[in-house]
Design an enzyme around this catalytic site. Structure first.
Site, short mmCIF file in Angstrom:
data_model
loop_
_atom_site.label_atom_id
_atom_site.label_comp_id
_atom_site.label_asym_id
_atom_site.label_seq_id
_atom_site.Cartn_x
_atom_site.Cartn_y
_atom_site.Cartn_z
N CYS A 112 -23.29 50.64 64.62
CA CYS A 112 -22.89 49.60 65.58
C CYS A 112 -21.44 49.18 65.46
O CYS A 112 -20.92 48.49 66.33
CB CYS A 112 -23.80 48.39 65.41
SG CYS A 112 -25.52 48.73 65.87
N CYS B 134 -27.50 44.16 64.32
CA CYS B 134 -28.10 45.08 65.28
C CYS B 134 -29.26 45.86 64.66
O CYS B 134 -29.86 46.70 65.31
CB CYS B 134 -27.07 46.01 65.92
SG CYS B 134 -26.45 47.31 64.86
N CYS C 221 -25.13 45.69 47.13
CA CYS C 221 -25.16 47.11 46.76
C CYS C 221 -25.48 47.89 48.03
O CYS C 221 -26.60 47.82 48.55
CB CYS C 221 -26.23 47.30 45.69
SG CYS C 221 -26.29 48.94 44.99
#
Length: 176
Positions: free
Chosen positions: A92, A140, A160
């Protein structure tokens, strides 16, 4: 519930189901060009169907971002990146982390002690694999990695992340 109210409820359910089906059909017909335009504009990202993401991403990226996969430790292209800039999501293209917050956690994955763009991040409980973790997602829906409470000050957090879930945008050099 009286008979008229039940009929109204049934009609509303049918209309809603029809609208959802029409939206799904429209999403399935989305072209690569339309998806790329949505990504460039940062709009309607959740409407991009999996079939289009499979065409836009490598199989490994798709596995990490949309199937909650994890890349092998110490294999990521961004693990040792020390340049100044911004980390964006690989699909995205949402900005999420800053190079200023990156550190070497020794875990084999790019790690950050803070989020630079919290408006683009969603944290979700993840109890898979018999563990209690917190999943890091983009707004998203992309799976980026997990956050743990064993990071450095000042936050004590370790985001992480998978290199495959991110792209790096170098900072623009300032001209005088």
């Amino acid at each position: 519930m009286n008979r008229i109210a039940k009929m109204v409820a049934q009609v509303l359910i049918l209309l809603l189901a029809s609208a959802c089906h029409a939206q799904q059909s429209a999403n399935q017909d989305m072209t690569l060009a339309q998806a790329r335009a949505n990504i460039a504009a940062g709009e309607h990202l959740a409407e991009i169907p999996g079939s289009v993401w499979r065409q836009l991403l490598s199989p490994a990226q798709y596995h990490v971002l949309w199937e909650q996969g994890t890349e092998r430790a110490y294999s990521g292209k961004l693990l040792h990146n020390e340049a100044d800039g911004t980390y964006v999501t690989a699909g995205c293209r949402l900005p999420v982390f800053s190079a200023r917050h990156k550190y070497d956690s020794g875990t084999g994955w790019p790690s950050f002690w803070d989020v630079a763009y919290p408006q683009n991040i969603v944290l979700k409980p993840d109890n898979s694999l018999g563990m209690h973790r917190t999943e890091v997602l983009s707004t998203c829906g992309e799976h980026l990695g997990h956050v743990f409470k064993d990071g450095p000050p000042p936050t004590g957090l370790r985001y992480c992340l998978n290199s495959l879930a991110l792209d790096f945008v170098p900072a623009v050099a300032k001209t005088e």
